[in-house]
Design a protein around this motif. Sequence first.
Motif, PDB file in Angstrom:
ATOM      1  N   TRP A  20       1.061  -1.405  -0.227  1.00  0.00           N
ATOM      2  CA  TRP A  20      -0.263   0.471  -0.166  1.00  0.00           C
ATOM      3  C   TRP A  20       1.276   1.190   0.192  1.00  0.00           C
ATOM      4  CZ3 TRP A  20      -4.103   2.468  -1.457  1.00  0.00           C
ATOM      5  CH2 TRP A  20      -4.742   3.632  -0.679  1.00  0.00           C
ATOM      6  N   SER A  21       1.595   1.345   0.377  1.00  0.00           N
ATOM      7  CA  SER A  21       2.810   2.418   0.893  1.00  0.00           C
ATOM      8  C   SER A  21       3.256   2.999  -0.145  1.00  0.00           C
ATOM      9  CB  SER A  21       4.011   2.002   1.760  1.00  0.00           C
ATOM     10  OG  SER A  21       5.052   1.350   1.393  1.00  0.00           O
ATOM     11  N   GLN A  24       0.405   5.138  -2.039  1.00  0.00           N
ATOM     12  CA  GLN A  24       0.177   6.472  -0.806  1.00  0.00           C
ATOM     13  C   GLN A  24      -0.210   8.051  -2.346  1.00  0.00           C
ATOM     14  OE1 GLN A  24      -0.492   8.195   2.354  1.00  0.00           O
ATOM     15  NE2 GLN A  24      -1.085   5.109   1.664  1.00  0.00           N
ATOM     16  N   ARG A  25       0.608   8.249  -3.511  1.00  0.00           N
ATOM     17  CA  ARG A  25       0.579   9.182  -3.954  1.00  0.00           C
ATOM     18  C   ARG A  25      -0.982   9.187  -4.536  1.00  0.00           C
ATOM     19  NH1 ARG A  25       2.862   8.569  -9.218  1.00  0.00           N
ATOM     20  NH2 ARG A  25       3.675   6.308  -9.736  1.00  0.00           N
ATOM     21  N   PHE A  27      -3.697   7.855  -3.776  1.00  0.00           N
ATOM     22  CA  PHE A  27      -5.060   8.268  -2.421  1.00  0.00           C
ATOM     23  C   PHE A  27      -4.490   9.297  -1.958  1.00  0.00           C
ATOM     24  CE2 PHE A  27      -4.921   8.800   2.311  1.00  0.00           C
ATOM     25  CZ  PHE A  27      -6.562   8.375   2.084  1.00  0.00           C
ATOM     26  N   ALA A  28      -3.314  10.206  -2.079  1.00  0.00           N
ATOM     27  CA  ALA A  28      -3.692  11.676  -2.037  1.00  0.00           C
ATOM     28  C   ALA A  28      -4.197  12.182  -2.774  1.00  0.00           C
ATOM     29  CB  ALA A  28      -1.387  11.584  -1.211  1.00  0.00           C
ATOM     30  N   ASP A  70      -9.651   7.695   3.982  1.00  0.00           N
ATOM     31  CA  ASP A  70      -8.597   7.852   5.133  1.00  0.00           C
ATOM     32  C   ASP A  70      -8.448   7.128   6.156  1.00  0.00           C
ATOM     33  OD1 ASP A  70      -8.367  10.361   4.197  1.00  0.00           O
ATOM     34  OD2 ASP A  70      -9.584  11.789   5.740  1.00  0.00           O
ATOM     35  N   ALA A  73      -6.521   3.689   4.588  1.00  0.00           N
ATOM     36  CA  ALA A  73      -5.281   4.118   4.292  1.00  0.00           C
ATOM     37  C   ALA A  73      -4.150   3.333   5.588  1.00  0.00           C
ATOM     38  CB  ALA A  73      -5.229   5.659   3.630  1.00  0.00           C
ATOM     39  N   TRP A  76      -3.670  -0.026   6.569  1.00  0.00           N
ATOM     40  CA  TRP A  76      -3.479   0.283   5.158  1.00  0.00           C
ATOM     41  C   TRP A  76      -1.741  -0.150   5.168  1.00  0.00           C
ATOM     42  CZ3 TRP A  76      -6.811   0.381   0.979  1.00  0.00           C
ATOM     43  CH2 TRP A  76      -7.968  -0.507   1.446  1.00  0.00           C
ATOM     44  N   ILE A  77      -1.387   1.170   5.948  1.00  0.00           N
ATOM     45  CA  ILE A  77      -0.185   2.226   6.430  1.00  0.00           C
ATOM     46  C   ILE A  77       0.650   1.229   7.512  1.00  0.00           C
ATOM     47  CG2 ILE A  77       1.300   3.474   7.389  1.00  0.00           C
ATOM     48  CD1 ILE A  77       1.360   3.901   4.111  1.00  0.00           C
ATOM     49  N   ASP A  80       1.546  -2.544   6.704  1.00  0.00           N
ATOM     50  CA  ASP A  80       1.843  -2.534   5.600  1.00  0.00           C
ATOM     51  C   ASP A  80       1.441  -3.215   4.948  1.00  0.00           C
ATOM     52  OD1 ASP A  80       4.308  -1.820   4.022  1.00  0.00           O
ATOM     53  OD2 ASP A  80       5.448  -3.378   4.601  1.00  0.00           O
TER      54      ASP A  80
END
Length: 97
Positions: A20-21, A24-25, A27-28, A70, A73, A76-77, A80
């Motif tokens: 997931w990391s 992230q972009r 998601f953002a 949110d 996300a 998931w962060i 990991d």
Amino acid sequence: MTEENLAKEKVNRETSKIVWSELQRFFAQGLAVNIVPELDLVEVADAFSKDNKTLVEQWMKNQQVHLVTDQQAALWIREDAQMWAVVIKPWVLVQVA
């Protein structure tokens, strides 16, 4: 092979596992779409690629397809989390692996 099968095969080949990391972009930018585990990611991606609004709207109404929240996300962060993902521009469809 029919054109329909070729399109699904192409989507299937473009699907991959990713943490997931790394997503992230997307998601953002508001482009990460969560697909519940009960649905087939390739089927959903195929519907997105063909702009099948009726089917996508039905899944959205049933909360089976939605923008990643949110809370999701953040979880998931922390975990990991491994995801299955596929790009159907402009969207990145994700499903917990």
